[in-house]
Design a protein around this motif. Sequence first.
Motif, short mmCIF file in Angstrom:
data_model
loop_
_atom_site.label_atom_id
_atom_site.label_comp_id
_atom_site.label_asym_id
_atom_site.label_seq_id
_atom_site.Cartn_x
_atom_site.Cartn_y
_atom_site.Cartn_z
N THR A 182 66.97 54.91 -12.25
CA THR A 182 66.20 56.12 -11.97
C THR A 182 66.87 56.92 -10.87
O THR A 182 67.45 56.34 -9.94
N PHE B 283 70.14 57.19 -12.51
CA PHE B 283 70.08 57.58 -13.93
C PHE B 283 71.26 58.49 -14.26
O PHE B 283 71.89 58.34 -15.31
N GLY C 244 65.82 51.14 -18.82
CA GLY C 244 66.89 52.11 -18.62
C GLY C 244 67.55 52.54 -19.91
O GLY C 244 67.85 53.72 -20.11
N LYS D 94 65.16 54.76 -21.99
CA LYS D 94 65.04 56.06 -21.33
C LYS D 94 66.29 56.90 -21.59
O LYS D 94 66.20 58.09 -21.89
N ARG E 11 66.12 60.35 -23.73
CA ARG E 11 66.41 61.59 -23.00
C ARG E 11 67.73 62.23 -23.43
O ARG E 11 67.89 63.44 -23.33
N TYR F 135 60.21 55.93 -6.52
CA TYR F 135 59.22 56.83 -7.13
C TYR F 135 58.47 57.71 -6.14
O TYR F 135 57.64 58.53 -6.54
N VAL G 188 55.10 57.97 -11.56
CA VAL G 188 56.29 58.07 -12.40
C VAL G 188 56.33 59.46 -13.04
O VAL G 188 55.36 59.90 -13.66
N GLU H 286 59.73 62.45 -17.12
CA GLU H 286 61.07 62.18 -17.62
C GLU H 286 61.51 60.74 -17.37
O GLU H 286 62.54 60.29 -17.89
N ASP H 287 60.73 59.98 -16.58
CA ASP H 287 61.02 58.57 -16.34
C ASP H 287 60.02 57.64 -17.01
O ASP H 287 60.06 56.43 -16.81
N ASP H 288 59.12 58.20 -17.79
CA ASP H 288 58.06 57.44 -18.47
C ASP H 288 58.44 57.29 -19.94
O ASP H 288 58.43 58.26 -20.69
#
Length: 250
Positions: free
Chosen positions: A79, A88, A123, A126, A130, A166, A172, A175-177
Amino acid sequence: MAQFQCNISSPTLNMMMQYYVIIPDDATPETKKDMPVLYLLHGLSDNASGWTRLTSIERYARNHGCAVIMPEVQRSFYTDMEYGLPYFQFIIKDLKMVAKNFFALPTDREHSYIAGLSMGGYGALKAGLRHPEEFIACAGFSSAVGVQEYLDNKTLAVYQEEVAIYGKSLKVKPEDDVYALAEKYADRENNPRIFLSCGTNDVLFPNTTKLKGILEKGNYDLLYWDYPEDHTWNFWDMSIQRAMDFFFHK
């Protein structure tokens, strides 16, 4: 197979980062042009060496004729941290730079796969959701996708780490969920293919089944597998074999 332990400077993080890399030892410039590259992510309590020490990933890579790049990210949850470093962005920007500049491996979408266990599964999923333009497929094993739930229930390890990642609100961002991302992109045409697995005795099993339900409602090519196991390397060793079969032999 050739195995490398590397320390390479990260333009994104502005510090040296550790990688373990596996490449077929008979690779040539010609064969590398079409070689699949698997970016394989570690869990919260592991490091870049975990997959090579505790599974037979080198043997599986040899069987599939692929390269494997395993980066170090410490306990960052992959992240861009609120009070820390953009891990990230490191995963998205630096891994392919390493693949291209140091190992002459392909970095186009058609040759790029990402997977991980637990925190690394979070990770990898995600990253795939994304950035479908970067990865043709992704996989999560026993994935720690219910991050907001863990924060709310205070089930993560260290409060200071949670705040650093966080923020003080411990919320959260969308965009990180992973749940939110799966719902947001349910109708997208270029979604990555997804492999999802979890042991039925794992405390994270409800998170996996929740994500599975969301993905099954969307435009996702999903393969799901579970087994009566806990949060163990035995399960992850079985999972990576199935994921690689799904990735490379569909």
